[in-house]
Design a protein around this motif. Structure first.
Motif, PDB file in Angstrom:
ATOM      1  N   ALA A 125      -2.539   2.221 -10.001  1.00 19.37           N
ATOM      2  CA  ALA A 125      -2.532   0.786  -9.686  1.00 19.37           C
ATOM      3  C   ALA A 125      -1.106   0.242  -9.698  1.00 19.37           C
ATOM      4  O   ALA A 125      -0.744  -0.622  -8.885  1.00 19.37           O
ATOM      5  N   ALA A 126      -0.265   0.751 -10.620  1.00 22.64           N
ATOM      6  CA  ALA A 126       1.131   0.327 -10.678  1.00 22.64           C
ATOM      7  C   ALA A 126       1.875   0.766  -9.421  1.00 22.64           C
ATOM      8  O   ALA A 126       2.725   0.029  -8.898  1.00 22.64           O
ATOM      9  N   GLY A 149       4.122  -0.944  -4.144  1.00 20.62           N
ATOM     10  CA  GLY A 149       4.252  -0.469  -2.779  1.00 20.62           C
ATOM     11  C   GLY A 149       4.837   0.925  -2.694  1.00 20.62           C
ATOM     12  O   GLY A 149       5.500   1.282  -1.709  1.00 20.62           O
ATOM     13  N   VAL A 150       4.589   1.737  -3.713  1.00 12.88           N
ATOM     14  CA  VAL A 150       5.122   3.105  -3.779  1.00 12.88           C
ATOM     15  C   VAL A 150       3.980   4.085  -3.547  1.00 12.88           C
ATOM     16  O   VAL A 150       2.920   3.991  -4.187  1.00 12.88           O
ATOM     17  N   GLU A 151       4.183   5.024  -2.669  1.00 14.86           N
ATOM     18  CA  GLU A 151       3.158   6.016  -2.374  1.00 14.86           C
ATOM     19  C   GLU A 151       3.061   7.034  -3.508  1.00 14.86           C
ATOM     20  O   GLU A 151       4.084   7.517  -4.007  1.00 14.86           O
ATOM     21  N   VAL A 152       1.861   7.370  -3.925  1.00 13.04           N
ATOM     22  CA  VAL A 152       1.663   8.373  -4.966  1.00 13.04           C
ATOM     23  C   VAL A 152       1.994   9.750  -4.388  1.00 13.04           C
ATOM     24  O   VAL A 152       1.433  10.145  -3.367  1.00 13.04           O
ATOM     25  N   PRO A 153       2.917  10.492  -5.008  1.00 10.80           N
ATOM     26  CA  PRO A 153       3.320  11.788  -4.465  1.00 10.80           C
ATOM     27  C   PRO A 153       2.156  12.783  -4.433  1.00 10.80           C
ATOM     28  O   PRO A 153       1.293  12.792  -5.322  1.00 10.80           O
ATOM     29  N   GLU A 182      11.932   2.617  -8.601  1.00 11.52           N
ATOM     30  CA  GLU A 182      11.127   1.693  -7.790  1.00 11.52           C
ATOM     31  C   GLU A 182      10.038   1.018  -8.619  1.00 11.52           C
ATOM     32  O   GLU A 182       9.635  -0.117  -8.326  1.00 11.52           O
ATOM     33  N   LEU A 183       9.542   1.706  -9.631  1.00 13.84           N
ATOM     34  CA  LEU A 183       8.453   1.162 -10.448  1.00 13.84           C
ATOM     35  C   LEU A 183       8.951   0.256 -11.570  1.00 13.84           C
ATOM     36  O   LEU A 183       8.136  -0.383 -12.256  1.00 13.84           O
ATOM     37  N   GLU A 229     -11.355   0.236 -19.409  1.00 13.49           N
ATOM     38  CA  GLU A 229     -12.224   0.275 -18.236  1.00 13.49           C
ATOM     39  C   GLU A 229     -11.462  -0.179 -16.989  1.00 13.49           C
ATOM     40  O   GLU A 229     -10.745  -1.171 -17.009  1.00 13.49           O
ATOM     41  N   GLY A 230     -11.594   0.594 -15.934  1.00 15.28           N
ATOM     42  CA  GLY A 230     -10.934   0.264 -14.686  1.00 15.28           C
ATOM     43  C   GLY A 230      -9.531   0.817 -14.545  1.00 15.28           C
ATOM     44  O   GLY A 230      -8.899   0.634 -13.493  1.00 15.28           O
ATOM     45  N   PHE A 231      -9.014   1.470 -15.589  1.00 16.82           N
ATOM     46  CA  PHE A 231      -7.663   2.036 -15.507  1.00 16.82           C
ATOM     47  C   PHE A 231      -7.663   3.201 -14.515  1.00 16.82           C
ATOM     48  O   PHE A 231      -8.443   4.139 -14.642  1.00 16.82           O
ATOM     49  N   GLU A 232      -6.788   3.144 -13.541  1.00 16.92           N
ATOM     50  CA  GLU A 232      -6.738   4.153 -12.493  1.00 16.92           C
ATOM     51  C   GLU A 232      -5.509   5.038 -12.696  1.00 16.92           C
ATOM     52  O   GLU A 232      -4.381   4.537 -12.774  1.00 16.92           O
ATOM     53  N   TRP A 233      -5.742   6.346 -12.774  1.00 15.14           N
ATOM     54  CA  TRP A 233      -4.644   7.255 -13.064  1.00 15.14           C
ATOM     55  C   TRP A 233      -4.854   8.587 -12.367  1.00 15.14           C
ATOM     56  O   TRP A 233      -5.950   8.904 -11.895  1.00 15.14           O
TER      57      TRP A 233
END
Length: 432
Positions: A163-164, A169-173, A189-190, A294-298
């Motif tokens: 989510a961060a 606006g950073v693409e997950v590698p 960037e983060l 709850e809802g944490f996306e990783w």
């Protein structure tokens, strides 16, 4: 875990009565000799499992074995990672060590060189021998003899708050690996609005720095067959700490406070949104899954890679047999059973660690299909191999007395990179 140097482990070599081929020599029958299969015996197995799921998996393996092998019963005894090294020193010197010993490769190397461990080479099945990579076998081999069976391994991985990434606006590698320079750029960037791009608990920095150094062609030591080592500190050995230092003090994208904390200390900050990424042992994936709000996306990012690729050193957990055991053949047979695919997969899942055998990794991949992070962590198992320091017999003393304090000073910005190199080198030379 490693407090007692090899020099403190004084041996009366002639007092050892060995029944299997042991590293220290002595009066022993040939290595392939086996005991009377009809004799009923009980062997002691000291386990260090501490996660509830791993304890349950270990108990299940022992119960299943005991049910199938009435002539060879296993008595499961609980040990602790906190004092296992000192306990083994006392047990070996007193002649009352467990038959089967759970520990890790780097701690068992010194015991192997001092003649306390049986050679398992003749007793382990060809199937098992062929299903573990040569790089991993080399972590438990000295003088061409196998002093332990490697069971499960840890890799160091980067966890990401997806989510961060999206918010920044950073693409997950994705892909086979993630270069350190790319990790550094992403962390910058983060970093914004009081949040850091990266948190990394490096209160105990020696093991991660030395294992990850392989990806930069950093080996630290050249070790001879007797475990005697010479140290060499160059660019490859210093690349990871230098990158971490730069991220903390130049980029200010890595929270410097985390460098003084444990991985467990940093985890709440990652789960609370203070860090977009978090580096730690792969086992922490279980804690993230269990404690995330709850809802944490990783997710787990691809293996971290340096100039030499994504190679990492590993000191796998191990099972060894005491050279004093009267039943080396039967103890080894239990180890072979413990390492069957479904058994080892259950142990790996319980600790959130990577099994050493391909069959167990396949079984674990099936069991965890669709669960966050497991596919990436299991893939990282393919790049794990031996690091020379693991077979250097004085490594535990150097790590505690010199390396860890020196790395800590560098991470606190108290000494320069050159001074770090000097302290590491002079510390090793002082204990030779």
């Amino acid at each position: 875990m490693h407090r007692t140097p090899r020099a403190a482990m004084t041996l009366a070599a002639g007092a050892l009565l060995l029944t299997g081929c042991a590293f220290g020599g002595g009066q022993a029958p040939t290595a392939t000799e086996t005991t009377d299969p009809t004799e009923e015996v009980t062997l002691t197995f000291q386990s260090l499992a501490f996660q509830d799921a791993t304890i349950a998996a270990t108990e299940s393996i022992v119960d299943s074995w005991n049910s199938e092998h009435p002539e060879t019963q296993i008595d499961l005894v609980q040990g602790s990672w906190d004092n296992v090294h000192d306990q083994l020193v006392t047990q070996f010197q007193g002649g009352d060590a467990p038959d089967i010993i759970h520990n890790e490769a780097s701690d068992m190397a010194g015991f192997a060189h001092d003649g306390y461990l049986a050679d398992l080479t003749p007793f382990l099945s060809e199937e098992l021998r062929g299903d573990v990579s040569e790089g991993v076998w080399s972590t438990v081999t000295a003088n061409d003899q196998i002093f332990a069976a490697p069971t499960i391994m840890q890799s160091y991985v980067a966890f990401a708050n997806t989510a961060a990434f999206e918010a920044a606006g950073v693409e997950v590698p994705t892909g086979e690996s993630l270069a350190w320079e790319d990790l550094r750029s992403i962390a910058q960037e983060l970093t914004a609005d009081g949040s850091f791009g990266l948190g990394w608990g490096l209160k105990s920095p020696t093991a991660p720095f030395m294992n990850l150094a392989l990806g930069e062609e950093g080996t630290f030591f050249e070790v001879d067959p007797e475990g005697e080592a010479t140290i060499e500190i160059g660019e490859g050995e210093l690349a990871i700490p230098e990158t971490v230092h730069a991220m903390a003090y130049e980029d200010q994208s890595l929270d410097p406070v985390t460098l003084t904390q444990t991985g467990a200390d940093v985890l709440p900050g990652f789960l609370g949104g203070s860090y977009g990424m978090y580096i730690g042992g792969s086992f922490l994936a279980q804690q993230i899954a269990d404690t995330a709000p709850e809802g944490f996306e990783w997710t787990v990012l691809p293996p971290l890679a340096g100039s030499a690729g994504a190679a990492q050193g590993t000191s796998p957990q191990t099972l060894s047999v005491s050279a004093d055991s009267e039943y080396v053949d039967r103890a080894a047979a239990f180890i072979d059973y413990y390492m069957q695919a479904e058994n080892l997969a259950a142990v790996g899942e319980g600790d959130c660690l990577i099994p050493t055998t391909g069959a167990a990794r396949d079984a674990l991949a099936t069991a965890t299909e669709g669960q966050t992070g497991w596919a990436e962590m299991l893939a990282s198992g393919a790049v794990l191999e031996a690091a020379p320091f693991q077979l250097a017999v004085n490594y535990p003393q150097w790590k505690d007395q010199y390396a860890t304090p020196a790395f800590q000073q560098y991470l606190s910005n108290a000494i320069t990179l050159e001074q770090l190199s000097t302290q590491l080198t002079q510390g090793w030379d002082s204990i030779q």
